[in-house]
Design a protein around this motif. Structure first.
Motif, PDB file in Angstrom:
ATOM      1  N   ASP A  58       0.853  -1.186   0.000  1.00  0.00           N
ATOM      2  CA  ASP A  58       0.000   0.000   0.000  1.00  0.00           C
ATOM      3  C   ASP A  58       0.888   1.234   0.000  1.00  0.00           C
ATOM      4  O   ASP A  58       1.337   1.693   1.047  1.00  0.00           O
ATOM      5  N   MET A  59       1.135   1.756  -1.183  1.00  0.00           N
ATOM      6  CA  MET A  59       1.973   2.939  -1.333  1.00  0.00           C
ATOM      7  C   MET A  59       1.161   4.233  -1.208  1.00  0.00           C
ATOM      8  O   MET A  59       1.736   5.312  -1.179  1.00  0.00           O
ATOM      9  N   THR A  60      -0.180   4.133  -1.116  1.00  0.00           N
ATOM     10  CA  THR A  60      -1.018   5.328  -1.019  1.00  0.00           C
ATOM     11  C   THR A  60      -1.265   5.757   0.417  1.00  0.00           C
ATOM     12  O   THR A  60      -1.732   6.860   0.659  1.00  0.00           O
ATOM     13  N   ALA A  61      -0.962   4.898   1.375  1.00  0.00           N
ATOM     14  CA  ALA A  61      -1.151   5.238   2.789  1.00  0.00           C
ATOM     15  C   ALA A  61      -0.181   6.347   3.190  1.00  0.00           C
ATOM     16  O   ALA A  61       0.865   6.529   2.561  1.00  0.00           O
ATOM     17  N   LYS A  62      -0.530   7.099   4.244  1.00  0.00           N
ATOM     18  CA  LYS A  62       0.361   8.142   4.739  1.00  0.00           C
ATOM     19  C   LYS A  62       1.750   7.568   5.028  1.00  0.00           C
ATOM     20  O   LYS A  62       2.763   8.164   4.694  1.00  0.00           O
ATOM     21  N   GLU A 105       7.201  -0.873   6.984  1.00  0.00           N
ATOM     22  CA  GLU A 105       6.699   0.472   6.720  1.00  0.00           C
ATOM     23  C   GLU A 105       7.843   1.290   6.145  1.00  0.00           C
ATOM     24  O   GLU A 105       9.003   1.076   6.494  1.00  0.00           O
ATOM     25  N   ARG A 106       7.488   2.222   5.295  1.00  0.00           N
ATOM     26  CA  ARG A 106       8.504   3.085   4.680  1.00  0.00           C
ATOM     27  C   ARG A 106       8.667   4.334   5.535  1.00  0.00           C
ATOM     28  O   ARG A 106       7.747   5.122   5.676  1.00  0.00           O
ATOM     29  N   TRP A 107       9.838   4.492   6.115  1.00  0.00           N
ATOM     30  CA  TRP A 107      10.164   5.620   6.988  1.00  0.00           C
ATOM     31  C   TRP A 107      11.352   6.363   6.397  1.00  0.00           C
ATOM     32  O   TRP A 107      12.411   5.773   6.155  1.00  0.00           O
ATOM     33  N   LYS A 108      11.191   7.627   6.172  1.00  0.00           N
ATOM     34  CA  LYS A 108      12.286   8.497   5.711  1.00  0.00           C
ATOM     35  C   LYS A 108      13.076   7.881   4.559  1.00  0.00           C
ATOM     36  O   LYS A 108      14.295   7.851   4.551  1.00  0.00           O
ATOM     37  N   GLY A 109      12.341   7.351   3.594  1.00  0.00           N
ATOM     38  CA  GLY A 109      12.976   6.854   2.380  1.00  0.00           C
ATOM     39  C   GLY A 109      13.497   5.434   2.425  1.00  0.00           C
ATOM     40  O   GLY A 109      14.098   4.972   1.462  1.00  0.00           O
TER      41      GLY A 109
END
Length: 124
Positions: A58-62, A105-109
């Motif tokens: 899910d790349m659309t989530a915040k 989760e994607r955090w700071k790149g």
């Protein structure tokens, strides 16, 4: 996983970058493993095989999220008793290959492991 194996080979997270890739929940599980290994005088030798695939994204989530399913292969993995200088056989009930799931989760790149579950997967 490479940083985790680096830590398991020495029963310590010293000199690894685990904090760079794992959040507190995931990191605490590795640290508990390391504590138990240090208390028992064991380290890991060999390699753990992986066949990981992204099963949800899910790349659309915040905060973008991903789920990864991994077939973990222990056929070249061994625990080693440092004091006795001998290999410790895996428990007979331990499957050589099993399914594990990771949540990221994607955090700071960069992607961070937030949770690892090795208890619900069956054989793969």
């Amino acid at each position: 996983m490479a940083e985790q194996m680096k830590a398991y080979r020495q029963a310590s997270k010293k000199g690894t970058q685990l904090e760079r890739y794992a959040t507190l929940d995931a990191l605490s599980k590795v640290e508990l493993d390391l504590y138990r290994m240090k208390e028992a005088g064991t380290v890991v030798r060999g390699e753990i095989g992986h066949d990981a695939q992204v099963t949800a994204l899910d790349m659309t989530a915040k905060t973008p999220k991903a789920t990864v399913s991994d077939c973990v292969d222990l056929s070249r993995y061994e625990a080693y008793d440092v004091k006795a200088r001998k290999t410790i056989p895996l428990p007979t009930a331990q499957p050589k290959r099993y399914q594990a799931t990771g949540t990221l989760e994607r955090w700071k790149g960069r992607w961070m492991v937030t949770h690892i579950d090795t208890t619900r997967g069956g054989a793969c």
